[in-house]
Design a protein around this motif. Structure first.
Motif, PDB file in Angstrom:
ATOM      1  N   VAL A  58       7.700  -2.821  15.056  1.00  0.00           N
ATOM      2  CA  VAL A  58       7.605  -3.033  13.485  1.00  0.00           C
ATOM      3  C   VAL A  58       6.324  -2.152  13.137  1.00  0.00           C
ATOM      4  N   TRP A  59       6.847  -1.192  12.230  1.00  0.00           N
ATOM      5  CA  TRP A  59       5.746  -0.213  11.394  1.00  0.00           C
ATOM      6  C   TRP A  59       5.173  -0.975  10.253  1.00  0.00           C
ATOM      7  N   VAL A  60       3.948  -1.032  10.045  1.00  0.00           N
ATOM      8  CA  VAL A  60       3.331  -1.778   8.845  1.00  0.00           C
ATOM      9  C   VAL A  60       2.599  -0.784   7.899  1.00  0.00           C
ATOM     10  N   ASP A  61       3.274  -0.305   6.764  1.00  0.00           N
ATOM     11  CA  ASP A  61       2.283   0.554   5.765  1.00  0.00           C
ATOM     12  C   ASP A  61       1.735  -0.253   4.567  1.00  0.00           C
ATOM     13  N   ASP A  62       0.668  -0.348   4.448  1.00  0.00           N
ATOM     14  CA  ASP A  62      -0.085  -0.781   3.305  1.00  0.00           C
ATOM     15  C   ASP A  62      -0.538   0.346   2.284  1.00  0.00           C
ATOM     16  N   GLU A  63      -0.142   0.106   1.059  1.00  0.00           N
ATOM     17  CA  GLU A  63      -0.115   1.230   0.039  1.00  0.00           C
ATOM     18  C   GLU A  63      -0.544   0.985  -1.211  1.00  0.00           C
ATOM     19  N   LEU A  64      -1.268   1.863  -1.769  1.00  0.00           N
ATOM     20  CA  LEU A  64      -2.076   1.353  -3.251  1.00  0.00           C
ATOM     21  C   LEU A  64      -1.839   2.813  -3.967  1.00  0.00           C
ATOM     22  N   SER A  65      -1.184   2.494  -5.173  1.00  0.00           N
ATOM     23  CA  SER A  65      -1.212   3.704  -6.040  1.00  0.00           C
ATOM     24  C   SER A  65      -1.396   3.266  -7.403  1.00  0.00           C
ATOM     25  N   SER A  66      -1.506   3.882  -8.344  1.00  0.00           N
ATOM     26  CA  SER A  66      -1.747   3.863 -10.006  1.00  0.00           C
ATOM     27  C   SER A  66      -0.631   2.765 -10.309  1.00  0.00           C
ATOM     28  N   THR A  67       0.375   2.246  -9.658  1.00  0.00           N
ATOM     29  CA  THR A  67       1.528   1.300 -10.166  1.00  0.00           C
ATOM     30  C   THR A  67       1.249   0.228  -9.567  1.00  0.00           C
ATOM     31  N   GLY A  68       0.524   0.086  -8.344  1.00  0.00           N
ATOM     32  CA  GLY A  68       0.090  -1.057  -7.673  1.00  0.00           C
ATOM     33  C   GLY A  68       0.038  -0.991  -6.130  1.00  0.00           C
TER      34      GLY A  68
END
Length: 661
Positions: A58-68
């Motif tokens: 399992v690859w887990v990416d947590d991401e944050l941008s200007s859209t959420g």
């Protein structure tokens, strides 16, 4: 009934990111299948298993941008099938996920035959359905049938799971499947925010995290994981299964003593500010306790007042509070003015009244052992997710939980009993042990008045009594059902397993001496409960326990035995005999006792006129707090329950009156 302290998802941050999502994706291609995998003839981790996972990645990416905020997980599973049963089990794959804010996309699958040829999943073979509602949330399932699955084949599939407005925060990731696994791997890419750390805590597994990162991912591997198998009356799954907890924090790793001391000070500061009394609160407290003989009576009156006068909305969601016509409380004074709020508000309103009444009061932060057993090395406040108010009575601290309205005034919820709880104090926060209520506090009573006909059918009325944790349990079950399901709930809680159970007139007793006790009255029809043997009838007068399987049937045990709480059962059964029949034999079962743990006793008698049979049964479990039994104690424990089952199956013989002359 566990109350969760209001906790934020992530520490507050202030920043802006521009541009498109920066998403590092796992490789989309299938990994090569080795000759060794094709030739594998039996499971390596558990020889004899029907199937075995060669890997689960399992690859887990947590991401944050200007859209959420978004968390993306790429799943890749490869399973080798060994037997026809394994082929049947893996001919269809189900992916279960919450319906709200979660999407499953890019599902691909194939079967690799034993000769190495691959059969891909057909387009359009994946379908979705809503299957359940858990904790008020709908659960979805995506399913697909795997092609050409046979012993010797390899099944593999992969898919993308996207969680919106979420990160891998306070989330569980399993290392055990329902089949053994040679290798389970998590690749983690956390949010990139200054002074925000992703922490890993592993339970019941020797997982290894690589010190190096690849493409921004850290790698955590667990090898040779046995299949997870559930057993009846086992500790909570989180206490037995191999898994990993991920959470974000802005705190650096420290020593448990220092961590909990600081946590206790922070809680105390907030608690003291919230429960500060004014003249109105002091006047109210005095009016409630007026005439009370001692501090214990004062506490009892304050608990009763809060339960009677405070309207509790069992949600912390602002929209839910608004829909219930309740304003969000800023302090205990607000809560007492509107006499409404969350469970958190109700307990703290009690604390404000107790302090205003001159009682020494503190906040008690408590772990719930419904999912996991706590220890002090678990350094995160969310592990102490429940709360009580503790009052100093008779020189010792006693916890109270006014919002737990299903319990007597001096009992706490079952999942908070016998726990190390943090007594929060500005100068000397410390852990104390919460008490475990004895069996007599949680009673299940069954009183039956029945008539027996010559065909062996019993029919009549049953009165059910649920007290203490038994009452708490049945009320929790009733919250998740409709009126149509009410008979099934009471039948299950009263251990009536396989007979017609028609509910009539359930009601809550309001007697001040028995607050919160639930009574149910019903009619039952129990066909063929007396067995004809020639000109005689054999009757098992235990009624509720006749023809029931033993509690424990397995010869061996993998997990400890764990009962949620101590309890007592009391049965009174009156059976009116058919006209013209009398008792021929009357043997009272011998008592059974496991000293300091459990006791069983039953009595059988007949009325003076010989027309009515009376059966009395008492079972007490959990004396001296004995509700947890290690695997090595399974043998003696099973023997106790086998003896109870044997005594419950004792039969009396009925014969026609003229046959005895």
């Amino acid at each position: 009934m566990t109350r969760r302290a209001p906790l934020g998802l992530l520490p507050a941050v202030s920043f802006a990111l521009a541009g498109a999502w920066a998403i590092a994706r796992a490789a989309a291609d299938w990994e090569p299948v080795s000759p060794e995998e094709l030739a594998l003839a039996q499971a390596r981790v558990e020889p004899g298993a029907d199937a075995e996972a060669l890997f689960w990645k399992v690859w887990v990416d947590d991401e944050l941008s200007s859209t959420g905020l978004r968390s993306t997980r790429e799943h890749y599973v490869r399973v080798k099938v060994f037997t026809p049963k394994g082929a049947g089990d893996w001919s269809q794959v189900h992916i279960t996920f919450p319906k709200r804010d979660v999407r499953i996309t890019d599902v691909r699958a194939r079967t690799i035959r034993s000769d190495g040829s691959a059969v891909p999943l057909e387009r359009g073979a994946v379908f979705s359905e809503t299957i359940a509602r858990l904790g008020g949330e709908q659960v979805r399932r995506r399913s697909f049938a795997m092609p050409s699955v046979a012993p010797g084949a390899i099944v593999e599939y992969r898919y993308r799971e996207t969680r919106y407005d979420q990160a891998a925060h306070w989330e569980r990731f399993d290392f055990q499947l329902e089949v053994p696994a040679q290798k389970v791997v998590y690749y983690l890419k956390p949010l990139s925010i200054p002074d925000l750390y992703l922490r890993q805590m592993t339970f019941h597994v020797a997982a290894v995290t690589s010190p190096k990162q690849v493409d921004g991912y850290s790698e955590t591997v667990a090898a040779n994981q046995r299949a997870f198998r559930r057993e009846p009356h086992m500790p909570p799954e989180g206490q037995q299964r191999a898994w990993m907890l991920l959470y974000y924090t802005d705190e650096r790793v420290g020593e448990p003593e220092r961590f909990w001391s600081q946590f206790g000070r922070d809680c105390t500061k907030e608690f003291d500010a919230w429960v500060r009394a004014d003249d109105d609160v002091r006047r109210l407290a005095r009016s409630i306790i007026a005439g009370a003989a001692d501090d214990e009576e004062r506490v009892k009156r304050l608990v009763a007042w809060c339960r009677r006068e405070m309207r509790i909305v069992r949600s912390y969601d602002r929209d839910s509070l608004k829909a219930a016509g309740v304003r969000e409380n800023r302090n205990a004074r607000d809560a007492l003015r509107q006499r409404a709020g969350t469970p958190w508000d109700a307990d703290r309103a009690f604390a404000a009244l107790a302090r205003a009444a001159g009682l020494e009061t503190r906040e008690l932060r408590v772990p719930s052992h419904s999912a996991l057993f706590f220890n002090r090395s678990m350094m995160h406040g969310a592990f102490l997710s429940s709360f009580q108010v503790t009052v100093r009575l008779g020189g010792r601290w006693s916890g109270f939980d006014p919002q737990a309205t299903s319990l007597p005034w001096d009992m706490i919820p079952w999942d908070e009993e016998a726990q190390p709880a943090l007594l929060c104090d500005g100068d000397s926060s410390r852990f104390i042990e919460t008490p475990l209520a004895g069996p007599e506090r949680s009673r299940l009573g069954r009183a039956a008045t029945l008539s027996l006909d010559e065909g062996g059918t019993l029919e009549g009325e049953v009165r059910l009594t649920f007290e203490g944790h038994c009452n708490e349990s049945v009320r929790a079950a009733l919250q998740d059902t409709s009126e149509i399901g009410l008979p099934d709930v009471l039948a299950q809680e009263a251990a009536v397993r396989d007979d017609e159970f028609t509910l009539r007139e359930p009601r809550v007793v309001t007697d001040a001496e028995r607050p919160g006790t639930l009574l149910g009255t019903c009619r039952v029809k129990l066909p063929e409960r007396a067995t004809p043997t020639g000109r005689r009838l054999l009757l098992e007068p235990s009624v509720f326990h006749a023809r029931v399987e033993p509690l424990f049937t397995a010869a061996e045990r993998t997990h400890p035995v764990y009962f949620r709480y101590a309890w007592e059962e009391r049965d009174t059964v009156r059976v009116r005999l058919p006209e013209g029949w009398k008792l021929e034999t009357l043997d009272t079962p011998r008592p059974v006792e496991a000293t300091g743990v459990a006791r069983y006793q039953a009595q059988i008698a007949v009325s003076d006129d010989g027309r009515e049979l009376l059966y009395l049964r008492t079972l007490r479990v959990g004396e001296n707090g004995a509700i947890y039994f290690p695997v090595e104690d399974y043998g003696p424990l099973r023997r106790f329950w086998d003896l109870v089952h044997e005594r419950d199956r004792v039969a009396v013989t009925l014969v026609r009156a003229e046959e005895q002359r």
